[in-house]
Write a protein that holds these residues in place. Structure first.
Motif, PDB file in Angstrom:
ATOM      1  N   LYS A 142       0.887  -1.261  -0.252  1.00  0.00           N
ATOM      2  CA  LYS A 142      -0.046  -0.045  -0.070  1.00  0.00           C
ATOM      3  C   LYS A 142       0.884   1.299  -0.166  1.00  0.00           C
ATOM      4  CE  LYS A 142      -3.794  -2.452   0.480  1.00  0.00           C
ATOM      5  NZ  LYS A 142      -4.691  -2.593  -0.542  1.00  0.00           N
ATOM      6  N   LEU A 143       0.508   2.186  -0.658  1.00  0.00           N
ATOM      7  CA  LEU A 143       1.221   3.509  -0.790  1.00  0.00           C
ATOM      8  C   LEU A 143       0.344   4.574  -0.196  1.00  0.00           C
ATOM      9  CD1 LEU A 143       3.568   5.157  -2.067  1.00  0.00           C
ATOM     10  CD2 LEU A 143       2.367   4.924  -4.350  1.00  0.00           C
ATOM     11  N   LEU A 144       0.964   5.570   0.226  1.00  0.00           N
ATOM     12  CA  LEU A 144       0.253   6.854   0.748  1.00  0.00           C
ATOM     13  C   LEU A 144       1.083   8.073   0.057  1.00  0.00           C
ATOM     14  CD1 LEU A 144      -1.716   8.316   2.335  1.00  0.00           C
ATOM     15  CD2 LEU A 144      -0.212   8.283   4.245  1.00  0.00           C
ATOM     16  N   VAL A 149      -7.548  12.836  -6.313  1.00  0.00           N
ATOM     17  CA  VAL A 149      -9.096  12.633  -5.915  1.00  0.00           C
ATOM     18  C   VAL A 149      -9.190  11.412  -5.222  1.00  0.00           C
ATOM     19  CG1 VAL A 149     -11.243  12.260  -6.717  1.00  0.00           C
ATOM     20  CG2 VAL A 149      -9.965  13.808  -7.932  1.00  0.00           C
ATOM     21  N   VAL A 150      -9.583  11.627  -4.038  1.00  0.00           N
ATOM     22  CA  VAL A 150      -9.846  10.421  -2.924  1.00  0.00           C
ATOM     23  C   VAL A 150     -11.304  10.257  -2.676  1.00  0.00           C
ATOM     24  CG1 VAL A 150      -7.557  10.352  -2.135  1.00  0.00           C
ATOM     25  CG2 VAL A 150      -9.107  11.592  -0.871  1.00  0.00           C
ATOM     26  N   ASN A 191      -8.533   6.091  -6.880  1.00  0.00           N
ATOM     27  CA  ASN A 191      -9.036   4.915  -7.971  1.00  0.00           C
ATOM     28  C   ASN A 191      -8.261   3.916  -7.925  1.00  0.00           C
ATOM     29  OD1 ASN A 191      -7.466   7.026  -9.397  1.00  0.00           O
ATOM     30  ND2 ASN A 191      -7.934   5.839 -11.282  1.00  0.00           N
ATOM     31  N   ASP A 192      -7.073   3.864  -7.536  1.00  0.00           N
ATOM     32  CA  ASP A 192      -6.290   2.585  -7.400  1.00  0.00           C
ATOM     33  C   ASP A 192      -6.333   2.141  -6.013  1.00  0.00           C
ATOM     34  OD1 ASP A 192      -3.911   1.006  -6.952  1.00  0.00           O
ATOM     35  OD2 ASP A 192      -2.853   1.781  -8.765  1.00  0.00           O
ATOM     36  N   GLU A 193      -6.901   0.912  -5.823  1.00  0.00           N
ATOM     37  CA  GLU A 193      -7.167   0.419  -4.388  1.00  0.00           C
ATOM     38  C   GLU A 193      -6.169   0.048  -3.468  1.00  0.00           C
ATOM     39  OE1 GLU A 193      -7.015  -4.432  -5.886  1.00  0.00           O
ATOM     40  OE2 GLU A 193      -8.881  -3.641  -5.273  1.00  0.00           O
ATOM     41  N   ASP A 194      -4.695   0.294  -4.104  1.00  0.00           N
ATOM     42  CA  ASP A 194      -3.659   0.413  -3.474  1.00  0.00           C
ATOM     43  C   ASP A 194      -2.795   1.673  -3.044  1.00  0.00           C
ATOM     44  OD1 ASP A 194      -3.794  -2.665  -2.898  1.00  0.00           O
ATOM     45  OD2 ASP A 194      -2.877  -2.927  -4.731  1.00  0.00           O
ATOM     46  N   VAL A 195      -3.647   2.444  -3.484  1.00  0.00           N
ATOM     47  CA  VAL A 195      -2.935   3.962  -3.473  1.00  0.00           C
ATOM     48  C   VAL A 195      -3.671   4.820  -2.484  1.00  0.00           C
ATOM     49  CG1 VAL A 195      -1.823   5.826  -4.586  1.00  0.00           C
ATOM     50  CG2 VAL A 195      -1.429   3.281  -5.569  1.00  0.00           C
TER      51      VAL A 195
END
Length: 413
Positions: A102-104, A260-261, A268-272
């Motif tokens: 996962k990336l933040l 956008v979150v 829109n990327d489930e891991d970002v």
């Protein structure tokens, strides 16, 4: 096998996310990457340092040892140059590659430059980082005359710095008042007078056409679009942020004047995920996408992002932000989204108290309080609970307003 988390950015959003991840997942691999040269510090207090009111020590929040104690890998002075979402990798300017589950993205923004001649001269300052504050303090110590540009919440920090350092200032504003999108002229005049008392004169319907620069490359004056010239060996520019979305331009991550979150801080990327200034988040109170750069909001977003990186959908971001100005002899507080809405109600109380509420569909979406902050809790409560207050504007402006006043009025009807 333990999960791997990478956080880009060590502001309050990134740092609170790292802390939450470690508390919730003791065995996770956590890496925080930042292009700054020092660990988390208090962005709220750096203006007090620039004013000469605080030494450096209280401003730092985390030393590098804080990360070591929590087994968090902190990479300072490190710029991420590529994100490869398909491969779940980020690459730094030195060619190092970090894999992630996962990336933040807590990557914030960069102060906007004035697009005029001379804006890159010595003595022209922008205010965002602790290093900026150090340069501003040093420059203001040696200055006699200043020009300030940017009639918003950061611009007034420059005015306060000039006042505290004994620098005579001209505050050039494009419109007819400070923060004209959130305050009436009557409310703004309280702020104007406070500036004048500190040696900073607001100049309306102005701005900067160009800066004059001496032979040594140092600013010496600002010329406005009307041709008026203002001497300045110090200039403060605070006209907004350019959000650092260029880092995701080569990816499928959606942007719209920010990343956008959703209400869980996921892209829109489930891991970002993303948190802080960079986000255009779904505000569950407002019912639409919104932005907010307040410290408390960013901290909460980091915490919420971390929880949803571990368990998506576990907790949504629901927050009424606040921003305080403490430079003057009276308090100032804005909350929520005071520049939005389709209706408003405002009132002045005596010589040094004013308030305004922004309304949308009959509900409070933001406000500004000057001189008396006592009603803030009631207003924020009504905003959080999305109470319809249409038809009760007079009640909202009662001097000692409380939520009970609305209930009493409704019962009487």
């Amino acid at each position: 096998m333990s999960q791997s988390f990478v956080i880009i950015g060590d502001g309050i959003a990134g740092s609170s996310a790292a802390e939450t991840l470690r508390e919730e997942e003791p065995d996770a691999d956590i890496t925080v990457i930042t292009d700054e040269g020092e660990a988390l510090y208090n962005r709220i207090l750096i203006k007090e340092y620039a004013k000469g009111k605080l030494p450096e020590a209280p401003i730092s929040i985390h030393q590098e040892g804080w990360y070591e104690e929590r087994d968090i890998d902190l990479e300072l002075n490190t710029l991420v140059v590529d994100i490869r979402t398909d491969d779940h990798e980020v690459e730094t300017h030195e060619g190092d590659v970090y894999g992630y589950d996962k990336l933040l993205l807590a990557i914030g923004g960069t102060p906007q430059q004035l697009p005029v001649d001379g804006s890159d001269a010595d003595g022209v300052h922008h205010f965002w980082t602790f290093q900026d504050a150090r340069r501003i303090k040093e420059s203001a110590d040696d200055a006699d005359d200043a020009v300030i540009v940017g009639a918003g919440l950061l611009g007034i920090d420059f005015a306060a710095i000039c006042g505290a350092q004994g620098v005579s200032g001209k505050y050039l504003m494009r419109g007819n008042s400070w923060w004209r999108y959130a305050l009436s002229e009557e409310g703004a005049e309280l702020m104007h007078e406070a500036m004048r008392e500190r040696g900073v004169e607001p100049v309306f319907d102005s701005g900067v056409d160009h800066f004059e620069v001496d032979d040594d490359g140092h600013v010496e004056a600002a010329v406005d679009p009307n041709g008026d010239r203002y001497e300045a060996d110090f200039a403060g520019v605070a006209i907004g942020l350019n959000l650092n979305t260029e880092l995701v331009e080569g990816t499928d991550i959606e942007t719209d004047d920010g990343i956008v979150v959703d209400e869980y801080m996921r892209t829109n990327d489930e891991d970002v995920f993303a948190a802080g200034d960079i986000t255009r988040f779904y505000d569950v109170i407002l019912g639409e996408q919104a932005q907010n750069g307040a410290w408390g909001s960013a901290k909460e977003q980091g915490t919420i992002a971390a929880k949803n990186m571990l368990d998506y959908g576990s907790e949504q971001f629901e927050w009424v932000s606040s921003y305080s100005i403490t430079h003057f002899d009276f308090p100032f507080l804005s909350f929520g989204h005071p520049t939005l809405g389709d209706d408003e109600v405002m009132k002045k109380f005596g010589d040094d108290e004013w308030r305004r509420l922004a309304l949308k569909d009959g509900k409070i979406v933001g406000g500004v309080l000057i001189g008396n902050l006592a009603p803030q809790s009631a207003y924020k409560s009504l905003m959080r609970e999305q109470v319809d207050v249409s038809g009760q504007k007079d009640v909202l402006m009662k001097e000692g307003f409380s939520v009970d006043d609305l209930e009493t009025e409704a019962a009487a009807e």
